[in-house]
Design a protein around this motif. Structure first.
Motif, short mmCIF file in Angstrom:
data_model
loop_
_atom_site.label_atom_id
_atom_site.label_comp_id
_atom_site.label_asym_id
_atom_site.label_seq_id
_atom_site.Cartn_x
_atom_site.Cartn_y
_atom_site.Cartn_z
N GLY A 103 49.62 44.14 43.06
CA GLY A 103 48.75 44.81 42.65
C GLY A 103 47.30 44.28 43.14
O GLY A 103 46.56 43.67 42.45
N ASP A 104 46.91 44.80 44.27
CA ASP A 104 45.44 44.69 44.97
C ASP A 104 44.23 45.16 44.22
O ASP A 104 43.13 45.03 44.27
N ASP A 105 44.64 46.10 43.44
CA ASP A 105 43.76 46.93 42.57
C ASP A 105 43.10 46.17 41.67
O ASP A 105 41.95 45.88 41.51
N MET A 106 43.84 45.35 40.67
CA MET A 106 43.55 44.40 39.82
C MET A 106 43.01 43.13 40.30
O MET A 106 42.06 42.77 40.05
N ARG A 107 43.43 42.75 41.43
CA ARG A 107 43.03 41.47 42.04
C ARG A 107 41.61 41.72 42.70
O ARG A 107 40.71 40.83 42.26
N ASP A 108 41.20 42.69 43.18
CA ASP A 108 40.02 42.83 43.49
C ASP A 108 38.94 43.20 42.51
O ASP A 108 37.91 43.17 42.70
N GLY A 109 39.47 44.10 41.69
CA GLY A 109 38.91 44.51 40.48
C GLY A 109 38.31 43.05 39.62
O GLY A 109 37.12 42.86 39.37
N LEU A 110 39.13 42.11 39.89
CA LEU A 110 38.74 40.77 39.00
C LEU A 110 37.80 40.00 39.77
O LEU A 110 36.73 39.38 39.14
N ARG A 111 38.08 39.89 41.15
CA ARG A 111 37.31 39.01 41.80
C ARG A 111 36.09 39.51 42.71
O ARG A 111 35.52 38.82 43.43
N GLY A 112 36.51 40.67 43.25
CA GLY A 112 35.65 41.40 44.28
C GLY A 112 36.69 41.81 45.44
O GLY A 112 37.51 41.29 45.66
N PRO A 113 36.09 42.79 46.18
CA PRO A 113 37.08 43.21 47.53
C PRO A 113 37.33 42.40 48.41
O PRO A 113 36.59 41.37 48.77
N PHE A 114 38.72 42.64 48.93
CA PHE A 114 39.15 41.29 50.11
C PHE A 114 38.46 41.61 51.19
O PHE A 114 38.29 40.55 51.96
N CYS B 169 51.27 41.02 39.29
CA CYS B 169 49.68 40.90 38.74
C CYS B 169 49.06 39.70 39.24
O CYS B 169 49.85 38.53 38.75
N TYR B 170 48.02 39.47 39.95
CA TYR B 170 47.52 38.36 40.56
C TYR B 170 46.06 38.50 40.84
O TYR B 170 45.49 39.52 41.00
N VAL B 171 45.63 37.44 41.06
CA VAL B 171 44.05 37.38 41.50
C VAL B 171 44.12 36.81 42.91
O VAL B 171 42.84 37.01 43.65
N SER B 172 44.97 36.00 43.14
CA SER B 172 44.71 35.21 44.47
C SER B 172 46.03 34.81 45.05
O SER B 172 47.08 34.81 44.28
N CYS B 173 46.27 34.59 46.40
CA CYS B 173 47.30 34.04 46.91
C CYS B 173 46.93 33.20 48.01
O CYS B 173 45.84 32.71 48.41
N HIS B 174 47.91 32.77 49.05
CA HIS B 174 47.70 31.97 50.09
C HIS B 174 46.57 32.83 51.17
O HIS B 174 45.85 31.99 51.78
N ASP B 175 46.60 33.92 51.14
CA ASP B 175 45.60 34.81 52.04
C ASP B 175 44.28 34.66 51.50
O ASP B 175 44.10 34.41 50.07
N ASP B 176 43.23 34.65 52.36
CA ASP B 176 41.77 34.80 51.85
C ASP B 176 41.26 33.23 51.01
O ASP B 176 42.35 32.51 51.13
N PRO B 177 40.33 33.13 50.79
CA PRO B 177 39.85 31.83 49.81
C PRO B 177 40.67 31.83 48.76
O PRO B 177 41.08 32.44 48.12
N THR B 178 40.89 30.47 48.46
CA THR B 178 41.30 30.15 46.92
C THR B 178 40.62 30.90 45.90
O THR B 178 39.33 31.25 46.07
N LEU B 179 41.03 30.94 44.97
CA LEU B 179 40.17 31.75 43.78
C LEU B 179 38.88 31.13 43.58
O LEU B 179 37.93 31.52 43.48
N PHE B 180 39.04 29.68 43.22
CA PHE B 180 37.90 28.74 43.24
C PHE B 180 36.82 28.96 44.13
O PHE B 180 35.57 29.01 43.99
#
Length: 650
Positions: A392-403, A456-467
């Motif tokens: 669910g990239d909709d929620m992921r990018d909603g939470l942290r910002g677009p990829f 349901c997630y906000v980060s994974c191995h791709d892209d920067p870590t959540l922090f």
């Protein structure tokens, strides 16, 4: 030696090639004889060579294989040739291709250049037959921990002996210098249910003959049915990697955790040298109208899952992993490249083996594919997939910002117009009457039929870590404020419907020094730094407590969309940065009668009027106390900025 694939294509109509329906392709070993059987319908001649070792030396024997039915070739060698190595070489249109293992190879020598005749029963560790999967009731009970085998143990402070190896994930009692549990004990302590291993089949980019530090995520497949040699204590003996992979699965199961393998059937590392090309040039890949390779993967090629023998290979490959290695799930890389029919047939085959196996994938591609989108397993077609979930990239990018813009903020950093995308994830991407789909960032309609189809997630191995992502998008924020954003993001994930997914190390504010695409970065970037666990022990405790809250309260993991619509009701908070909802009437049999969740994405404090009731506060920002008893009797909840609140009525 470079091969020109398309010199073969005009002479062979790929669609007209005969398919083989038997289940005996590959190497079938017994002590009395070994059968070698491949599918190579365009070949004029096929040779099998036996070797004493997996690399170097001359062939012990060269055998012409005999042509069989429906494009097959085979030969039988009498006697016990266990642990001998082999290659197969085809001649197509008068040209000899490369010596390689067959695509079904189950064991290989160093760097996967030669197959190995192996007695699989001899690779079973002690007690393997009695290996038991931990109990799993519903898919929505799953909490996934996405981990790279090497990252888990390679750090100097891991306290793990077998650093960077499968066996590193078998060790118990390992500690950081500060005395905190590391490795497998840490994962068990955290409370997740499934360990998702990044690709751990034999991949191309690491030279297994070298002891020097090398790194790759592993998304460059070489031999699909063989464990990666660089994760084994001996890459030269094909039995060792098999046995040690099984030991790892066995150890994880004994800790009460299940194992998911990340699989990459959408492309191969290198077309000209791939086992697919050496068997039937042109057949296993999609092509553009001009004959060039299609490239929806951005890796130079994409496989043609809709072709009968590609589909057959994929199905038989995952079933083999499920049976031989006792795996509990599969994550499909760039699943949107594969056709839906193949994915549904994979699901049917695996769920015959074990109905509790969990399947999910990336419902997108990187580029355009010649196969029409309506036939492919992209996210919006998840409704047509059978027991398969999508990210669910909709929620992921909603939470942290677009990829595609790491400097943009998301809901947890106070970005406006993001709440509806978060709400969409909270209901597990299913149909819900209170979601305004016009305001969701990517999906303008629900794409999950049931909540277990939504990761349901906000980060994974791709892209920067959540922090790291929060640091990049909030450059002036203090560490304390970044921690609040981090905890809020995964606090929302852990209380949302659907299947929860966490990136390894998030629970200790994992950083990769702001490197996003770290697929080949050194260990210094990718390793889990276990000293962060003690440094950020309060963050670890929060994650652990929120995982426990989810596991203890079935209201947060309802198994059906109908139940979500019946029991989850959003409340009007009167503020676009404050999301509120109730889980009502003992949702999913929860011991709490009503649960009130309030989420403030604004950096400023807010006062929110709450429904009347005998409320008790269980979560207040970073403080979690499920056993709280003190009544909260105010009409207005004064919320701090960037904070999650959970109240309940018995």
């Amino acid at each position: 030696m470079a091969l020109s694939l398309f010199s073969f294509r005009p002479q062979h109509d790929m669609a007209a090639l005969p398919a083989y329906s038997g289940t005996d392709l590959g190497v079938s070993y017994t002590a009395a004889q070994t059968r070698f059987k491949i599918w190579a319908p365009t070949a004029g001649t096929v040779k099998l060579r036996l070797y004493a070792k997996g690399d170097g030396g001359k062939a012990l024997k060269t055998i012409d294989m005999a042509k069989g039915v429906n494009g097959t070739w085979q030969t039988v060698i009498k006697g016990d040739i266990q642990n001998k190595y082999y290659t197969i070489q085809t001649q197509v249109d008068g040209k000899w291709l490369l010596e390689s293992p067959d695509m079904y190879a189950k064991a290989v020598g160093v760097n996967g250049k030669r197959g190995m005749v192996v007695n699989l029963a001899a690779t079973d560790p002690a007690g393997w037959v009695a290996d038991k999967k931990p109990v799993q009731k519903n898919f929505t009970d799953i909490i996934i921990y996405e981990l790279h085998v090497r990252d888990a143990s390679i750090a100097a402070n891991s306290g793990i002996k077998h650093k960077g190896k499968f066996l590193g994930l078998t060790e118990s009692g390992t500690k950081s210098p500060q005395g905190e549990a590391t490795g497998l004990d840490h994962i068990k302590q955290l409370g997740v249910t499934h360990v998702h291993l990044l690709p751990s089949f034999d991949y191309n980019s690491v030279d297994e003959s070298k002891n020097a530090p090398q790194y790759n995520w592993g998304y460059d497949p070489l031999n699909y049915n063989v464990p990666e040699g660089s994760y084994a204590t001996d890459a030269y003996n094909g039995q060792v990697r098999i046995r040690e992979f099984k030991q790892m699965v066995q150890a994880i199961h004994r800790k009460g955790l299940r194992v998911i393998l990340d699989v990459v059937y959408n492309h191969t590392a290198d077309v000209d040298h791939s086992n697919f090309t050496q068997a039937v040039p042109g057949y296993f890949y999609r092509h553009n109208a001009d004959g060039s390779y299609a490239n929806a993967t951005a890796c130079g090629n994409e496989t043609a899952s809709e072709n009968a023998m590609v589909r057959k290979f994929m199905i038989e490959s995952v079933v083999y992993w499920a049976k031989e290695y006792h795996l509990d799930g599969f994550r499909f890389d760039l699943m949107g490249v594969h056709d839906m029919e193949t994915m549904n047939q994979i699901s049917a085959a695996l769920h015959k083996v074990d109905p509790t196996i969990f399947l999910y994938g990336e419902g997108w591609t990187v580029g355009a594919s010649p196969l029409p989108e309506e036939l492919r397993a992209v996210k919006k077609n998840t409704l047509k997939l059978d027991k398969i979930a999508a990210f669910g990239d909709d929620m992921r990018d909603g939470l942290r910002g677009p990829f595609n813009d790491v400097k943009q903020k998301g809901f947890v950093s106070g970005a406006p117009n993001t709440a509806e995308s978060v709400k969409f994830g909270i209901v597990g991407a299913v149909q819900h009457p209170q979601i305004n789909y016009k305001l969701v960032n990517y999906s303008k309609a629900p794409w999950a039929k049931e909540p277990y189809q939504s990761i349901c997630y906000v980060s994974c191995h791709d892209d920067p870590t959540l922090f790291d992502r929060l640091r990049l998008s909030n450059p002036t924020a203090s560490e304390a404020d970044l921690i609040k954003m981090d905890e809020l993001a995964n606090g929302i994930v852990l209380t949302s419907q659907g299947v929860t997914f966490l990136h390894a190390g998030e629970e200790m504010l994992r950083t990769k020094n702001l490197v996003g695409n770290s697929y080949n970065s050194p260990d210094s970037i990718n390793e889990l730094n276990w000293s962060r666990k003690s440094r950020y022990k309060a963050v670890f405790n929060y994650y652990q407590q929120m995982i426990a809250l989810r596991k203890n309260h079935p209201a947060f993991r309802m198994p059906s969309a109908a139940m979500i619509r019946q029991h989850l009701e959003f409340i009007d908070t009167g503020d676009p940065m404050v999301i509120g909802y109730q889980l009502k009437d003992h949702a999913n049999g929860d011991k709490w009668k009503n649960i009130l969740v309030l989420i403030n994405g604004d950096t400023k404090g807010k006062g929110v009027k709450i429904p009347k009731g005998n409320w008790v506060m269980a979560v207040k920002g970073s403080q979690v106390n499920e056993e709280a008893k003190a009544a909260f009797d105010a009409d207005v909840l004064e919320m701090k900025g960037t904070a999650l609140y959970i109240l309940f009525e018995k």
